[in-house]
Design a protein around this motif. Structure first.
Motif, mmCIF file in Angstrom:
data_model
loop_
_atom_site.group_PDB
_atom_site.id
_atom_site.type_symbol
_atom_site.label_atom_id
_atom_site.label_comp_id
_atom_site.label_asym_id
_atom_site.label_seq_id
_atom_site.Cartn_x
_atom_site.Cartn_y
_atom_site.Cartn_z
ATOM 1 N N VAL A 41 0.766 -1.112 0.036
ATOM 2 C CA VAL A 41 0.002 0.188 -0.049
ATOM 3 C C VAL A 41 1.069 1.334 0.173
ATOM 4 C CG1 VAL A 41 -1.689 1.402 1.164
ATOM 5 C CG2 VAL A 41 -1.938 -1.121 1.262
ATOM 6 N N ARG A 45 0.140 4.214 -2.358
ATOM 7 C CA ARG A 45 -0.774 5.414 -1.574
ATOM 8 C C ARG A 45 0.218 6.262 -0.921
ATOM 9 N NH1 ARG A 45 -5.050 8.301 -1.921
ATOM 10 N NH2 ARG A 45 -5.645 9.197 0.021
ATOM 11 N N PHE A 48 0.883 6.745 3.191
ATOM 12 C CA PHE A 48 0.792 5.703 4.080
ATOM 13 C C PHE A 48 2.131 5.281 4.455
ATOM 14 C CE2 PHE A 48 0.118 1.212 5.152
ATOM 15 C CZ PHE A 48 -1.004 1.439 6.027
ATOM 16 N N ASP A 69 -7.520 9.132 7.980
ATOM 17 C CA ASP A 69 -8.009 8.230 6.903
ATOM 18 C C ASP A 69 -6.826 7.049 6.907
ATOM 19 O OD1 ASP A 69 -10.110 9.847 6.669
ATOM 20 O OD2 ASP A 69 -9.375 10.600 4.776
ATOM 21 N N THR A 70 -5.598 7.349 7.068
ATOM 22 C CA THR A 70 -4.392 6.369 6.851
ATOM 23 C C THR A 70 -4.728 5.017 7.519
ATOM 24 O OG1 THR A 70 -3.123 7.270 8.463
ATOM 25 C CG2 THR A 70 -2.636 8.064 6.137
ATOM 26 N N TRP A 72 -7.313 3.402 7.446
ATOM 27 C CA TRP A 72 -8.414 2.603 6.758
ATOM 28 C C TRP A 72 -7.567 2.240 5.506
ATOM 29 C CZ3 TRP A 72 -12.209 1.204 9.369
ATOM 30 C CH2 TRP A 72 -12.668 1.920 10.354
ATOM 31 N N TYR A 73 -6.440 2.600 5.126
ATOM 32 C CA TYR A 73 -5.646 2.335 3.697
ATOM 33 C C TYR A 73 -5.227 0.743 3.932
ATOM 34 C CZ TYR A 73 -5.833 7.205 2.781
ATOM 35 O OH TYR A 73 -6.517 8.516 2.264
ATOM 36 N N SER A 75 -4.317 -2.927 3.985
ATOM 37 C CA SER A 75 -5.151 -3.852 3.259
ATOM 38 C C SER A 75 -4.895 -5.099 4.149
ATOM 39 C CB SER A 75 -4.641 -4.332 1.833
ATOM 40 O OG SER A 75 -3.257 -4.689 2.109
#
Length: 160
Positions: A41, A45, A48, A69-70, A72-73, A75
């Motif tokens: 990720v 991204r 991240f 928000d990070t 939730w990135y 995987s």
């Protein structure tokens, strides 16, 4: 970059997370960066960075981490956990950070409902892909997650 104030720091944050992880693994990080270097990720991204997230946890930046928000990135592929020389278990920490974000009201109910739907669809997709893979090789297919849960519960309750 501005300096942090005392009110922005929660000294208990790392201890709360460590307790929920079942040990002090998160506090063992020595910031080698292996997690970030191996993370698929972080390669796609920008922003991240598992090492930075761990650093923020250790500094007690609870609000900054849980409102970001990070978290939730990720995987949850566990690549970081496999390569970590300190066995920090970052993927497990991400799951708990998400739970903490929900519990502390950082996430709206609509976001959470959407996220849960995404997780269900992801599990369904993984099961279908694995069943296809097994069928190609002549193996017995897996039960769906729902069927597996029903069967397991029936065995526990029925003692079969």
């Amino acid at each position: 970059m501005s300096a942090m104030t005392k009110s922005e720091i929660d000294p208990q944050f790392k201890f709360d997370l460590a307790r929920r992880l079942g040990g002090d693994s998160i506090k063992r990080c020595f910031a080698c960066g292996t997690c970030t270097a191996s993370c698929p990720v972080s390669g796609v991204r920008e922003g991240f960075d598992p090492r930075k997230i761990i650093h923020m946890i250790l500094l007690g930046q609870k609000h900054q981490v849980l409102s970001s928000d990070t978290i939730w990135y990720c995987s949850l592929c566990n690549t970081c956990s496999f390569v970590c020389p300190q066995d920090v278990r970052f993927s497990e920490a991400m799951v708990i950070l998400r739970q903490m974000a929900v519990e502390n009201g950082y996430i709206s109910k609509s976001f959470l409902a959407g996220w849960q739907q995404l997780e269900r669809l992801g599990q369904q997709f993984r099961t279908e892909m694995l069943n296809s893979f097994l069928a190609e090789r002549g193996h017995e297919q897996l039960l769906s997650p729902e069927e597996l849960l029903r069967k397991a519960c029936a065995q526990c309750i029925g003692g079969k």
